[in-house]
Every structure is written in C-alpha cells, then in structure tokens.
Write a protein that holds these residues in place. Sequence first.
Motif: not given
Length: 800
Positions: A3-31
């Motif tokens: 709701x805070x971020x008003x950028x065209x790029x972010x509007x294309x992401x339907x579920x930001x939290x899900x994307x970030x969570x999956x990206x972190x778990x799979x690519x960033x912080x996957x021990x």
Amino acid sequence: MGNVLQREEMDQIKDQDRFIKSFVEEEVYNLSKQVVYFPVRHHSPACAFHLKKTIEEYQPEIILIEGPDHSNHIIPILTDERTKPPVSIYYAYASGEQKYVCYFPFLLYSPEYVALVEAKRRQIPAAFIDLSYGSRLESLEDGHDLKKKNEKLSYHDERMLAGSEFIQRLCQTMKCRNFDELWEKVFEIDGIRKQTKDFVKDVFAYCYLSRKCYDDATLEAEGDLIREAHMRQKIAEAKKKHARILVVTGGFHTYGLIEERKTSYKIQKVQEEKIYPMVYTYQEADQLNGYASGMPYVHYYESVWKALEKKEPAPFSNSALTYLPQLLKKLRGKGETTSTADAIEAYSLMNGLAVMREKAEGGAYELLDSVLSAFTKGERSIATSQPIETLRELLTGDGIGEVAPNSLDVPIVRDCKDRCKSLKLAITTTARNQKVLELYAKKSHREASQFFHCMQFLGTEFCTKEAGPDWMNNRNVNLVRETWRYSYSSFVEARLIESSVYGGTVKEAAAHKLADMVKELPQHQSYELAKWLLMAVVMGLEELSQRLFESVVESVRQDGHFLSLCKTLKTLTILLEQKRLFGLSETERLENLVEEVYYQAVTKIVEQGNPNPNELDELADQLKFLYMLSEKRQADDSREIFSDQLRELLRNDKLPAKLEGVVVAILCNLEVIDRAEISKRARAYMFGSPEQMLHTAAYLHGVFIVARDYLFHQEEILRDLHQMITSLAYDDFLQVVPELRLAFTYFSPMEISMLSEKVAALFQTTVEQVTNPVIDERTLRDARMLDQAIKEEFAKWNLI
C-alpha cells in the motif's frame, strides 16, 4: 508495504510478501545451499548480532565481505588483538591533477568487522570482494562525479537506501521522523527479538523495495551495477573452491548479486592507489557529522552491542541507565543546575514513550525526547539547549581507535605519535586539549613549539595557535608564551599520510615541503626567502636553515627594492634578537648579513622621492624602523650615512607630505636640524595655498609616526591648527577631518588626556567641556524620533 509503495514495477507483483519470502528462503538465506547471502546495514548492532548466529549455525568455509578486494592484506592487521576499533582503511587515489580520498571504517559492532573477527576465531579465510576505489572511479564514465557528492566519502554510501521513495513514504506511514528512527524501531529494538531468518527476510525486503525505486540507468551511474558484477565474479571463483560460502554485503546489493545479468563491464585496474590502515574516531564515524553510511550515535550503539554480547535481556534500557548519570555529571561540570530527579523522570518518560510507540524498549530517540522533556521542560532554545546537546555528545563519543603495529604503518604517522608521547600530548581522545608553552623557560616547551609549527605548516589541522608571538607577520614578538589547541583524529592521520611523500618524519616532511616552496620564489625577492628562513628556524629545521641562509645572502645582493630590503632586515633582526630562544650559538655570519642589508637599504633612501601612492604607508613605517635600528648602532659612520640620505631626500620638491613629516621628525630626533623646523613646515602647509592646506593632516601624520611628543613641547602648533580649521570651507573641512583623526590615532589614552588639557587651556575652559559630546545621546535619540514623526505626518498631508 504494497500500500505504501506506488511504483509501476511493484504494481505488477500480486503478492509481494509471498515473493520476498520465497526468494529469501530459496536464494538468499537457505542454509542448505552452497552460498548464503546475509544482507546488512553498515554498522548495525542487530545485523552483527544475527550475523554471529548465522556463522554459528551455517559453519561457513569462507566469508566474503563487501569491501575493496585489493585491501585483503589489511585483514590480519584489522583482526589483530592490539587493534581497537574504531579504525579505518584509508584509500588515496590520484587521476591527473585530481586527488580522491575514501574511508572504509570499522566499528566494534560493524557486521563486516564482526565477520572478520569470527573468521579469524574459527580459523577460516575471509576476503573482500568489491571493486577498489580507484577502479570504481576509472571504470565509470562519470566516476569522478562521485567524489563531488560527499567531501568525506565513505566506501559504503547509503544515500540510495535511505533516500528512496519507498523509505520516505514508509517513514510517513509509521510516524518516524527519519530513516534512522524507522530502522532502530523495526530492526534494532524489535529485530534482536526475532528469529534470524525472519530478521534477514525483513532486511532484504526493505532493501529490495528501496532498490526497485531506481531504474537501471541510475544504478549504473552510481556504480552499483559494475560493483555487483565484480562481486558476482568473486563469488563464482569461491564456489569452485568452497562448499559453504557466506556473503556479507549491504542489503541494497543482495538482490543484485543473485539476479542474473548478461551485461558485462570493462573494469579498469588501478596500480597507484595508496592503502593504509589508520585510526578512526567516533565523531567521524557518526552519520550526523557527514559520514555517508551507518547510523548516528556511535558510542550509544556500541554500548548496546556490548550489552547484547553479555546477553542482557534489555540492552537498550540498560544503556540508557549508563548515559543518564553521565549526563548529570557532565552538566554539573558545565555549571548547569540539574537534579537526580530529572534523570529519574527522563528514564520513566523513556519507558512510557516506548509503550506509546509500540516498542519493546526505549531507544536513542526515546532517550533524547525524554531528556528534552525532563531536563528542559519541553522548552527548546539557546538557553536550554545544553542538556540535549551534551547528551548528543555522549551518545556520539569522543574516543579514538588504535591500529596494531604493522609493516604498513606509515613512518610519519608513527613519528607523530612518538613525538606526541615524548612531549606528553594527549591524543587518546578527540577532545580539544590546550597546551601553554613557556618558550624561554623550558627546552621541552621549545621542542613542543617546533613540533606544533611543523604540524601546522603541513596542514594537518592538528593544532591551532591561540596566543603567542607571530613571527611571520612580526606581531607580538615580545610575548614569552604560546597557547595551542590540539586534537588528534583520523583526519589528522590522513593528512599525515598525504604528507608522507615529503619524508618519513614530521620534521623531514616539513623541511622538504618548505624546500620545494622556496624553489618557486624569484631569486631577487630577498624578503620571501628571509621569511621562510625565519619559519625554518621556528620549526627547528637546522639543516634547511643553513641552506636558506646562503640563499638569502645571494638574494640580498640581487635585490634592489627598498621595501623588500627593509622587510628582510626586519626579519633578520628578529632572528638576531631572539638568538637565545632559537638556540643560535654562532651569530657572526648573521650579524654581518644584518650589517650588509642595513647599508643596502639605507643607500636607497634617496631614491624614494616619488613613491607609489599604494606604498606610502609602508615606506613611512620602514623609515621609522631604520631610524630605530640606527639608534641602536654604535658606529658613527652608519648614522651619518643614514642622516645624509634623509637630508638628500628632504631636498626633493615632490616628496609627499606624509614622508616629509617622517623625515623631518627623524632628522630633528637625530639633532641634524632644529625642532622648530617641524612647526615651520607645518605652518607652510596650514597657511599656504588651498591645495597645500589640504596636505596638513598627511604631514602631521608623518610627524606623529616618529615624534608624537612634539605636541607636548611646541604648543603653538595647536593654535595654528585651530586657526587653520576655523578658516576652512565646509567641503574642505570634511576632506581634512578624517586624515586628522587618523593622524591622532598614534596617541595613547593618557596622551589624549594630556592633549585635552592643553586644548581646554587654549579655549579657557574645562577638560570635561572639551571631551563631552556637544549633544548627549538621549537628546539625539529624541530628536531623531521627533523628526521621523514629523516626516510621517507630512506624508499624510502630501507635504513631502
């Protein structure tokens, strides 16, 4: 966040939290993966706290860190037990005539420093993987513009993160005054209570969404993309050798390290970059003092880090409890009236604010707000600013780090520290210390004075002279004490490193720098050479002084300018008169040179009959100096030559009135002409032609420069002056008065009082009547107000 971020790029992401969570778990912080990415904010205690947990759990074989890769040889020095943060890696890079300087600081709680220390403790390698500073600039088309953005450039610049549109709007939504308060609330206070994987997810989310506020062109112009390409290459190289790799970088770059990009960059290698480990200070590392990354209140967050290390359950509250008593003590030391009750109330308010702001503990901003309320009762003004400003000083700290002895230690820096130690100068803090030197009484004080002058000449900004003789400008040379203010900082160390091109010690560097400056001087300007000779002696540069002395001898014989010779003579005379202070035991050659310059100058007096008007005042002062010098000389022939030259000059019909006054006064004092000649010539001006009358003040000015006592012995000149003034036309009077006032500035207050008595006697009145203003100040003020009121009234009736 969506709701805070008003950028065209972010509007294309339907579920930001899900994307970030999956990206972190799979690519960033996957021990379970070969590479684990740990995003940080530079100099964040919470990031360092969770980083240690990650290292413990992941057990990496190597730790890769965002930092210039050509400074990996500095790592053993940084992790040496004798190194005490804050410290920094200093980078100096030159391109053409431009010089660029960059700092890579480490605090005790910097995630990068904690990673280095943990790697050493576990006996695993750690390495920097980022571009060098010089390569970063050279590889970008507009790279040199980076320097213009921040005079004190940090290698980790967080402007992009803190200044993003996402962060700005988030601050507004969460009612935080700035990014630092937002970060403290979400990550420092609440973050230390989260699971590490959740903490990493949140840090990545903030940094990722901030990054998405910028297009690729902006990221490329800032140098982010080329740096990330270089770091990706270093990570790929490590993957060929190690099974578990931990990558610690600024959170703004984490997505860029994982994101696949086909763009390639041509990296320019730089060989001439200087790299040194150096001390740093809390004040310089504080973001509020212009540092481009990290958080403010450096010492405060260090105390929080130490509390975290001790596993205290309330590290922020415990830190506040240590600062409030310090604040009371500091304020009382400054003469402020404070009570323990104020500190108790502030602590209570801090906890209350934390509850209202939905924080587990009160942080730096709650502490500041509570002190503002409890100590100043909410009133913020110059008169009540002391508590809050003192608290800010305490939260920032005034300490300075220490670098372990090493082979990379710059000799001039070590020499400076050794000299400070031997001279008992305090450089363990950044406080401004005062040192009063008894120049004539103590040899150690003379040595300290030489050291201070050398450091000042090198432009280190280590010290400032507040009082004492000014040898270069011939002022206050009769003073026997010097008062200096000094403080040591990383800035001083950086300037010393820059001066290392001149020599390995402070004295050697000053001598070589001065020698280079002297080479640029024209040989016929003896004064400039003599001035630097004096400065070399003041700095204790014996060998250079001897060479400069020979240069002055040669220059004097080529110098045909009267004023230059006189100033050279004055400078050499100071050297001769202060031979005991400067430790000059053999002065025969100096005495001979003084004699030679004196005769050179005196024989050119007759040539000054038609001087440059801009040099008139200086000529008068130098003639007075030569007269005073001739009075000290024993040889009759030298005084005779001096008086003969003056008499010959006096015969010049075009001699300016001011110089005529000086020459006549000197000849009268030498008893070459009668003192009545002064009055005779004064009358010639006063009662001559209208043009001559206007030069009366200039003539008297010249007389008073040398013989102001004349007025007390020849009272008729006052009567003549009164007669002349009363006969002047109004316009001529306005022209003469300023010069007359200037002429009488040579008289002391006591002499002015004596003159007032003579003027009062001349007018047969009292001194009070002479000295009191004609109209008192109150009457003038009332008249001005009345005049203004009349003007306003006239304006109403259109009468003006």
